[in-house]
Design a protein around this motif. Structure first.
Motif, short mmCIF file in Angstrom:
data_model
loop_
_atom_site.label_atom_id
_atom_site.label_comp_id
_atom_site.label_asym_id
_atom_site.label_seq_id
_atom_site.Cartn_x
_atom_site.Cartn_y
_atom_site.Cartn_z
N MET A 57 4.46 -30.57 -19.49
CA MET A 57 3.55 -31.61 -19.05
C MET A 57 2.12 -31.09 -19.00
SD MET A 57 5.69 -34.03 -18.74
CE MET A 57 6.69 -33.19 -19.98
N ARG A 58 1.17 -31.99 -19.22
CA ARG A 58 -0.24 -31.68 -19.06
C ARG A 58 -0.71 -32.22 -17.70
NH1 ARG A 58 -1.64 -35.25 -24.14
NH2 ARG A 58 -0.27 -36.53 -22.83
N PRO A 59 -1.69 -31.58 -17.07
CA PRO A 59 -2.22 -32.15 -15.83
C PRO A 59 -2.62 -33.62 -15.99
CG PRO A 59 -3.06 -29.94 -16.12
CD PRO A 59 -2.29 -30.27 -17.37
N LYS A 60 -3.08 -33.98 -17.18
CA LYS A 60 -3.47 -35.36 -17.46
C LYS A 60 -2.30 -36.32 -17.27
CE LYS A 60 -4.80 -38.33 -21.34
NZ LYS A 60 -5.08 -38.39 -22.79
N ASP A 61 -1.09 -35.88 -17.63
CA ASP A 61 0.08 -36.75 -17.50
C ASP A 61 0.34 -37.11 -16.04
OD1 ASP A 61 0.62 -36.60 -20.30
OD2 ASP A 61 1.57 -34.65 -19.98
N ILE A 66 -2.90 -29.40 -11.45
CA ILE A 66 -2.65 -30.84 -11.33
C ILE A 66 -3.75 -31.52 -10.54
CG2 ILE A 66 -1.09 -32.58 -10.38
CD1 ILE A 66 1.21 -30.60 -10.89
N GLY A 67 -4.14 -30.90 -9.43
CA GLY A 67 -5.16 -31.50 -8.57
C GLY A 67 -6.48 -31.70 -9.28
N LEU A 68 -6.89 -30.70 -10.06
CA LEU A 68 -8.13 -30.82 -10.81
C LEU A 68 -8.03 -31.93 -11.85
CD1 LEU A 68 -10.97 -29.81 -11.41
CD2 LEU A 68 -9.96 -28.07 -12.91
N GLY A 69 -6.87 -32.04 -12.48
CA GLY A 69 -6.67 -33.12 -13.45
C GLY A 69 -6.78 -34.49 -12.79
N ILE A 70 -6.21 -34.62 -11.60
CA ILE A 70 -6.30 -35.88 -10.86
C ILE A 70 -7.74 -36.17 -10.48
CG2 ILE A 70 -5.64 -37.07 -8.73
CD1 ILE A 70 -2.96 -35.56 -8.86
N ALA A 75 10.35 -42.10 -6.15
CA ALA A 75 10.13 -40.71 -6.56
C ALA A 75 10.15 -40.70 -8.09
CB ALA A 75 11.22 -39.81 -6.01
N ILE A 76 8.97 -40.62 -8.68
CA ILE A 76 8.83 -40.76 -10.13
C ILE A 76 8.59 -39.39 -10.76
CG2 ILE A 76 7.53 -41.86 -11.98
CD1 ILE A 76 6.78 -44.06 -9.98
N ALA A 77 9.54 -38.97 -11.59
CA ALA A 77 9.42 -37.68 -12.27
C ALA A 77 8.57 -37.82 -13.52
CB ALA A 77 10.81 -37.15 -12.63
N VAL A 78 7.60 -36.94 -13.64
CA VAL A 78 6.80 -36.82 -14.86
C VAL A 78 7.10 -35.42 -15.38
CG1 VAL A 78 4.51 -36.93 -15.88
CG2 VAL A 78 5.06 -38.36 -13.90
N ASP A 79 8.22 -35.30 -16.10
CA ASP A 79 8.74 -33.98 -16.43
C ASP A 79 9.44 -33.88 -17.77
OD1 ASP A 79 11.00 -35.44 -15.93
OD2 ASP A 79 11.87 -34.06 -14.46
N ALA A 93 -1.96 -36.94 -13.66
CA ALA A 93 -3.13 -37.68 -13.18
C ALA A 93 -3.01 -39.16 -13.52
CB ALA A 93 -4.40 -37.11 -13.79
N GLU A 94 -2.52 -39.47 -14.70
CA GLU A 94 -2.36 -40.87 -15.10
C GLU A 94 -1.35 -41.58 -14.20
OE1 GLU A 94 -4.03 -42.61 -17.13
OE2 GLU A 94 -4.96 -41.27 -18.61
N MET A 95 -0.28 -40.90 -13.83
CA MET A 95 0.70 -41.50 -12.94
C MET A 95 0.10 -41.71 -11.55
SD MET A 95 3.56 -42.86 -12.38
CE MET A 95 4.45 -42.50 -13.91
N ALA A 96 -0.68 -40.74 -11.07
CA ALA A 96 -1.31 -40.88 -9.77
C ALA A 96 -2.27 -42.07 -9.76
CB ALA A 96 -2.05 -39.60 -9.40
N LEU A 97 -3.03 -42.21 -10.85
CA LEU A 97 -3.97 -43.32 -10.93
C LEU A 97 -3.24 -44.66 -10.92
CD1 LEU A 97 -6.94 -44.20 -11.27
CD2 LEU A 97 -6.60 -44.06 -13.75
#
Length: 251
Positions: free
Chosen positions: A216-220, A12-16, A240-244, A222-226
Motif C-alpha cells: 500500500m501507498r500512504p496515499k491509499d 501514513i500520517g504525512l500522507g493524510i 473496520a475497513i482494511a486497505v491492505d 489517506a484517500e480512505m481517511a478522506l
C-alpha cells in the motif's frame, strides 16, 4: 473540515496530512517529532503543528483547546499515532515495554477523543477515525503489545460507534497493510536479515500472503481517511475497513 490528526510527521500520517491540506481542509497536525508548535496559513487552508506526545493526557487536553480555538471548532479526529515496540516473545516483555506501547496506541486515542468530544458534539458532521493494523485480523507472533493495543482500539471504535451514534458522531477504523515507505522498507530489511535472504526475496515472500501482491501507498490510506471524514460517508460508522490488498496471513 476542521481536523485533528496525530502521528502526522511521516508515513501514513504525512500522507493524510498532505491530502487533507491539498483538499483545502484545516488541520491541527500532532507529532512529537515537530521541534515546536507553529501555525501557518495559505492556499485556502490552515495548518497548526503541535509538538505533543499523545500519551501525555494533560498535554493532549491543552492541545485540543488550542486547536479548537485556532481552527474555530473540530469536525474530525484521526488517531494515527502509534508505535510498534520491541519484537520478542511475550515472556520477555517487561512491564514498562508493555505500558509504553499501550500508552501511545490506546491511551492516546482515549485522551484525544475524550478531550475533543465537546467540540465534536457542536459539529454538523462529526467523525472519529482510528488507524489500526491488519494484524488484528491475522495475529502477529512476537508483537503482542502492539497487536493487543490495536485490537483494543478496534473494540473502542466499535463501542463508540454505538455509544455516540445517537448523537450523529461516526466512528470508524482503517486497517493498513504493508506500506511502501521507509518504515515499511526497514521492516523488510529486518525480515531479510532474519531469513538470511535478499531484500527483494523478503519482499516477494511477504507479498505472497497478500492477495493483490502489492504494498500500500500512504496515499491509499489517506484517500480512505478522506472518504470516511467526508459527507460521502455520512451513513458509515462502526466499520473496520482494511486497505491492505487483502492480507491473508502474517508471520
Amino acid at each position: 473540515m476542521k481536523v485533528i490528526l496525530t502521528g502526522s510527521a511521516q508515513g501514513i500520517g504525512l500522507g493524510i496530512l498532505e491530502l487533507f491540506l491539498a483538499e483545502g481542509h484545516d488541520v491541527a497536525a500532532i507529532d512529537p517529532a515537530y521541534r515546536e508548535s507553529s501555525f501557518g496559513a495559505g492556499r485556502g487552508h490552515r495548518e497548526h503543528r503541535f509538538a505533543v506526545d499523545v500519551a501525555d493526557d494533560k498535554a493532549v487536553n491543552s492541545m485540543v483547546e488550542d486547536a479548537a480555538r485556532e481552527l474555530n471548532g473540530i469536525d474530525v479526529v484521526i488517531n494515527n499515532a502509534g508505535i510498534g515496540g520491541a519484537r520478542k516473545p511475550i515472556a520477555e516483555y517487561t512491564n514498562e515495554e508493555w505500558r509504553v506501547v499501550h500508552a501511545v496506541n490506546l491511551d492516546g486515542p482515549f485522551y484525544l477523543i475524550r478531550s475533543a468530544l465537546p467540540y465534536l458534539r457542536k459539529s454538523s458532521g462529526p467523525s472519529i477515525i482510528n488507524v489500526i493494523t491488519t494484524s488484528v485480523k491475522t495475529g502477529l507472533p512476537l508483537r503482542t503489545p502492539y497487536v493487543t493495543s490495536k485490537a483494543a482500539l478496534l473494540a473502542m471504535t466499535q463501542t463508540l460507534a454505538r455509544e455516540l451514534g445517537p448523537e450523529g458522531i461516526r466512528c470508524n477504523a482503517i486497517l493498513p497493510g504493508a506500506i511502501e515507505n521507509e518504515r515499511g522498507h526497514n521492516l523488510l530489511r529486518a525480515r531479510a536479515g532474519r531469513m538470511g535472504v535478499s531484500f527483494e526475496d523478503a519482499k516477494k515472500y511477504r507479498l505472497g500472503f497478500v492477495s493483490m501482491r502489492t504494498r500500500m501507498r500512504p496515499k491509499d490510506l489517506a484517500e480512505m481517511a478522506l472518504f470516511l471524514a467526508s459527507p460521502r460517508a455520512e451513513r458509515v460508522t462502526g466499520q473496520a475497513i482494511a486497505v491492505d490488498g487483502n492480507v491473508e496471513w502474517e508471520d
